[in-house]
Scaffold this motif. Structure first.
Motif, PDB file in Angstrom:
ATOM      1  N   GLU A 197      -5.761  10.227  -3.911  1.00 56.11           N
ATOM      2  CA  GLU A 197      -6.408  10.186  -2.599  1.00 56.11           C
ATOM      3  C   GLU A 197      -6.843   8.773  -2.225  1.00 56.11           C
ATOM      4  O   GLU A 197      -6.748   8.374  -1.056  1.00 56.11           O
ATOM      5  N   ALA A 198      -7.320   8.023  -3.194  1.00 55.05           N
ATOM      6  CA  ALA A 198      -7.723   6.637  -2.922  1.00 55.05           C
ATOM      7  C   ALA A 198      -6.522   5.802  -2.482  1.00 55.05           C
ATOM      8  O   ALA A 198      -6.621   5.005  -1.537  1.00 55.05           O
ATOM      9  N   ASN A 247       0.828  -1.207   0.000  1.00 52.81           N
ATOM     10  CA  ASN A 247       0.000   0.000   0.000  1.00 52.81           C
ATOM     11  C   ASN A 247       0.864   1.259   0.000  1.00 52.81           C
ATOM     12  O   ASN A 247       0.506   2.262  -0.633  1.00 52.81           O
ATOM     13  N   ALA A 267      -3.762   6.929  -1.092  1.00 57.83           N
ATOM     14  CA  ALA A 267      -3.340   7.398   0.238  1.00 57.83           C
ATOM     15  C   ALA A 267      -4.293   6.909   1.326  1.00 57.83           C
ATOM     16  O   ALA A 267      -3.870   6.603   2.443  1.00 57.83           O
ATOM     17  N   ALA A 268      -5.572   6.801   1.000  1.00 56.14           N
ATOM     18  CA  ALA A 268      -6.570   6.356   1.990  1.00 56.14           C
ATOM     19  C   ALA A 268      -6.365   4.907   2.402  1.00 56.14           C
ATOM     20  O   ALA A 268      -6.801   4.496   3.484  1.00 56.14           O
ATOM     21  N   ARG A 269      -5.716   4.134   1.550  1.00 50.38           N
ATOM     22  CA  ARG A 269      -5.462   2.730   1.891  1.00 50.38           C
ATOM     23  C   ARG A 269      -4.503   2.594   3.066  1.00 50.38           C
ATOM     24  O   ARG A 269      -4.546   1.605   3.782  1.00 50.38           O
ATOM     25  N   LEU A 295      -6.239   2.777   6.426  1.00 52.75           N
ATOM     26  CA  LEU A 295      -7.273   1.740   6.454  1.00 52.75           C
ATOM     27  C   LEU A 295      -6.751   0.437   7.052  1.00 52.75           C
ATOM     28  O   LEU A 295      -7.525  -0.348   7.609  1.00 52.75           O
TER      29      LEU A 295
END
Length: 122
Positions: free
Chosen positions: A99-100, A83, A102-104, A107
């Motif tokens: 952004e997706a 990730n 980075a959001a991982r 998470l």
């Protein structure tokens, strides 16, 4: 059905689904395998897919749920470098993609905590 059983089934289903995705669409996973790992990215993609299928199956089975959930927590931690690589590689992509990726990263924390909670409730 008790909530904790639903939680375990959801976790197991998530892992099995992710494992199937490694075989159905391996290219996207090959791209995030850290270059520092020996061997081919495809081998790592398939190995992690097998691991997710096995761990997901263990979480789904009540007799192996505690061990499977602990393995799930370890697996979620183990894939964190992939990730990080994805977030780094996607840093120049358009905003929604960047952004997706980075959001991982954050998470992974709730995923590990979820697996540990399933283990405690097993």
């Amino acid at each position: 059905m008790p909530v904790r059983s639903l939680s375990a089934r959801a976790l197991g289903g998530l892992l099995v689904g992710a494992g199937v995705a490694h075989f159905a669409a391996p290219r996207q996973f090959d791209a995030i395998v850290p270059r520092s790992l020996p061997g081919s990215p495809r081998a790592w993609t398939y190995a992690s897919g097998v691991a997710e299928l096995a761990v997901g199956a263990a979480v789904l089975a009540p007799r192996t749920r505690a061990a499977g959930a602990l393995a799930a927590a370890g697996l979620f931690a183990a894939v964190f470098p992939a990730n990080v690589k994805m977030a780094y590689d996607w840093r120049h992509r358009p905003s929604p993609w960047r952004e997706a990726a980075a959001a991982r990263l954050p998470l992974q924390v709730p995923l590990v905590l979820w697996a540990l909670k399933v283990r405690r409730n097993a």
